[in-house]
Design a protein around this motif. Structure first.
Motif, mmCIF file in Angstrom:
data_model
loop_
_atom_site.group_PDB
_atom_site.id
_atom_site.type_symbol
_atom_site.label_atom_id
_atom_site.label_comp_id
_atom_site.label_asym_id
_atom_site.label_seq_id
_atom_site.Cartn_x
_atom_site.Cartn_y
_atom_site.Cartn_z
ATOM 1 N N ARG A 264 31.232 31.326 30.013
ATOM 2 C CA ARG A 264 32.309 32.224 29.566
ATOM 3 C C ARG A 264 33.646 31.781 30.165
ATOM 4 N NH1 ARG A 264 32.340 37.177 27.239
ATOM 5 N NH2 ARG A 264 30.101 37.455 27.527
ATOM 6 N N ILE A 265 33.637 31.439 31.456
ATOM 7 C CA ILE A 265 34.872 30.979 32.117
ATOM 8 C C ILE A 265 35.364 29.690 31.467
ATOM 9 C CG2 ILE A 265 35.814 30.070 34.280
ATOM 10 C CD1 ILE A 265 33.850 31.972 35.739
ATOM 11 N N ALA A 266 34.432 28.744 31.219
ATOM 12 C CA ALA A 266 34.802 27.449 30.646
ATOM 13 C C ALA A 266 35.424 27.604 29.267
ATOM 14 C CB ALA A 266 33.562 26.549 30.576
ATOM 15 N N LEU A 267 34.785 28.359 28.396
ATOM 16 C CA LEU A 267 35.289 28.522 27.027
ATOM 17 C C LEU A 267 36.601 29.289 26.999
ATOM 18 C CD1 LEU A 267 31.927 29.278 25.194
ATOM 19 C CD2 LEU A 267 33.359 27.267 24.872
ATOM 20 N N ARG A 268 36.750 30.280 27.881
ATOM 21 C CA ARG A 268 37.995 31.046 27.940
ATOM 22 C C ARG A 268 39.169 30.146 28.301
ATOM 23 N NH1 ARG A 268 39.491 35.177 25.332
ATOM 24 N NH2 ARG A 268 41.183 33.741 24.910
ATOM 25 N N LYS B 31 32.313 33.741 21.009
ATOM 26 C CA LYS B 31 31.850 35.008 20.431
ATOM 27 C C LYS B 31 30.334 35.157 20.524
ATOM 28 C CE LYS B 31 35.643 36.013 17.227
ATOM 29 N NZ LYS B 31 36.044 36.154 15.812
ATOM 30 N N LYS B 32 29.618 34.010 20.534
ATOM 31 C CA LYS B 32 28.158 34.056 20.672
ATOM 32 C C LYS B 32 27.730 34.697 21.993
ATOM 33 C CE LYS B 32 26.929 30.020 17.836
ATOM 34 N NZ LYS B 32 26.401 28.630 17.894
ATOM 35 N N LEU B 33 28.602 34.604 23.003
ATOM 36 C CA LEU B 33 28.277 35.202 24.302
ATOM 37 C C LEU B 33 28.306 36.724 24.255
ATOM 38 C CD1 LEU B 33 30.368 32.835 26.609
ATOM 39 C CD2 LEU B 33 27.899 32.775 26.247
#
Length: 546
Positions: A111-115, A327-329
């Motif tokens: 989540r941190i990486a994609l953000r 969004k998959k998260l």
């Protein structure tokens, strides 16, 4: 000739057994001819060094050899050797890994990486900066291998989308060009009919050649970009691990060896002091690595690489890919928030325990007379909370099991089954083996003997000694585990530094960092191996672009 080939193949396939049996016999004259404790300890170290370098036995099993050899050779008592295998540094390592496992288990790192990547953008230079900075940050807290394994598939998905979109745009351009220039192409075709018979049979030869040329150009462009992005991720993961004390195993080995060899060092290496010294150097190395990779794979045209003006269609499509992955998260869960809060609290407690410029909370509350509370104490305290705090809010709907039964109580943030699957227990033994070697070297006076024989180095300038030793370690770690390399060399470097009247950290610290910077070969580190398999890299690519 055929028989000789069979014999050589047989020897090669059984090489591990041959090394295990032959190595002790070859070096056996050393303790027999020189019946001293120094020679006996040297024999044990040579044996372990060769076993570690060749990996004829698992590294952790080799690390247990002092438990057998030191008591039998009269160097240390069995109980004293065994105590070395669970020091404060091991507790710090275990606590740090438990936090990392919790972060990975709840996908907080993804989540941190994609953000961050969504904030950075998808232009080539920005994309490389984004992946390198995220990989470096994550590898400060979780394993370099896990960081690389998570980041590379994301990078490849984004690059594949960029490539597909550019290919489709290229196809549309060609079709538009074909319609607009139909009359011109008929004229070209008429002229070519008089030159080559093949053009008479294939009226769209020129158009197809242009399409083929563009497709090859796109293929070559993204092949190079994929290699560059793969190397940027694995390099930044290795570089990022040097910034924190728990970032990579060699850092903890250095702390353990300092505490073992210099027990009255007033806790000179702790989380705050390490971060204060190594974080700036990590940022510098990361910037230099970005410039080098940018030059090798994207060229010096920064304006083109960063992009100007509005986003192109391929940029928007690649951005959509990352947005879909994010969004998959789903919505952020209570468990992710709890893990993040505990993680931030742990880092704050580490920084404020003994900051150096003022009394820390541990000094005020517990360490007035002696260093009772260490970084290991804090790590175990906070990681224990993962087994206490539930993964869902109390009295909420906990959901159903796979069998359709209602869950009456939520599991904790971490369960022992998850830890058991992901905890690299072999590294704990490897750390202990290094501490046992250091203790054996001191007990047998081998450290003193080595230091006396290295005393002529006192005439060489200190910076030259540090530079040469760092290069030696960096070369050695290309074909050996960085953990084994630091475990083997740090006690020797400490003895040498003492005898030539040089501060031990002046050589031990740069050599420890150098051991983590193995970039030349796929086998040097797990991140290199993962990038090698993902990025269609050749060994020559890694050697040239190191």
């Amino acid at each position: 000739m055929y028989n000789w080939e069979r014999v050589l193949h047989l020897l090669w396939h059984h090489r591990n057994y041959i090394i295990i049996i032959v190595t002790p016999l070859v070096f056996l004259p050393l303790p027999l001819v020189y019946p001293s404790s120094e020679a006996r300890c040297g024999y044990a170290i040579i044996l372990m060094a060769l076993y570690w370098c060749t990996e004829c036995m698992p590294l952790a099993v080799t690390a247990l050899l002092p438990v057998i050899l030191f008591p039998m050779m009269g160097i240390m008592k069995g109980g004293d050797v065994s105590i070395e295998y669970l020091k404060d540094s091991n507790m710090l390592f275990i606590g740090g890994l438990l936090v990392a496992i919790a972060v990975e288990h709840w996908n907080l790192h993804k989540r941190i990486a994609l953000r961050v990547l969504l904030l950075v953008g998808v232009r080539p230079s920005l994309l490389m900066i984004g992946f390198m900075s995220v990989s470096a940050f994550l590898s400060m807290w979780i394993s370099n291998t896990a960081t690389t394994a998570m980041m590379l598939p994301i990078a490849h998905a984004v690059l594949q989308q960029l490539k597909d979109t550019e290919t489709q745009a290229n196809e549309r351009d060609l079709q538009t060009q074909d319609a607009d220039n139909h009359a011109f192409e008929l004229e070209v075709q008429t002229k070519l009919e008089t030159i080559n018979e093949r053009d008479t049979q294939d009226p769209v030869y020129v158009h197809d050649t242009q399409r083929e040329f563009r497709e090859k150009a796109i293929e070559a462009k993204y092949d190079l970009l994929t290699k560059g992005m793969s190397l940027s991720v694995c390099y930044s993961a290795s570089i990022g691990g040097t910034a924190t004390l728990t970032g990579t195993t060699p850092n903890l080995i250095l702390k353990g060896q300092m505490d073992e060899i210099f027990p009255n060092n007033t806790d000179v290496i702790n989380f705050a002091s390490w971060f204060g010294f190594c974080f700036p150097s990590m940022v510098l190395m990361l910037v230099l690595a970005w410039f080098w990779l940018h030059f090798m794979f994207l060229g010096f045209n920064l304006k083109k690489s960063f992009g100007c003006g509005e986003k192109s269609e391929s940029d928007r499509a690649a951005y959509t890919v990352m947005k879909v992955e994010y969004k998959k998260l789903g919505r952020i869960k209570f468990a992710e928030v709890a893990v993040l809060v505990l993680f931030i609290l742990l880092v704050l407690l580490w920084f404020t325990r003994e900051p150096g410029f003022m009394p820390g909370w541990a000094t005020v509350l517990f360490n007035k007379d002696a260093a009772f509370v260490t970084d290991g104490t804090v790590a175990i305290l906070m990681s224990s909370l993962f087994f206490v705090i539930p993964s869902q809010l109390p009295f909420s709907n906990y959901g159903y099991t796979n069998e359709g039964k209602r869950i009456k109580a939520p599991p904790a943030l971490l369960t022992w089954n998850v830890v058991h699957e992901r905890m690299p227990w072999n590294i704990v033994l490897l750390l202990g083996g290094g501490f046992a070697l250091a203790a054996g070297s001191e007990a047998s006076n081998l450290s003193k003997w080595l230091g006396e024989n290295l005393s002529p180095l006192q005439n060489i300038p200190p910076f030259a000694i540090s530079l040469v030793l760092s290069l030696l370690i960096a070369t050695f770690t290309e074909c050996s585990s960085n953990t084994a390399t630091t475990t083997l060399f740090l006690p020797i470097l400490a003895s040498m530094a003492q005898n030539i009247k040089l501060h031990p950290l002046y050589v031990m610290l740069p050599c420890t960092i150098a051991a983590s910077l193995a970039f030349m070969l796929p086998v040097a580190t797990p991140p290199n191996a993962i990038a090698f398999s993902f990025g269609n890299l050749k060994v020559l690519d890694m050697l040239i672009h190191k």
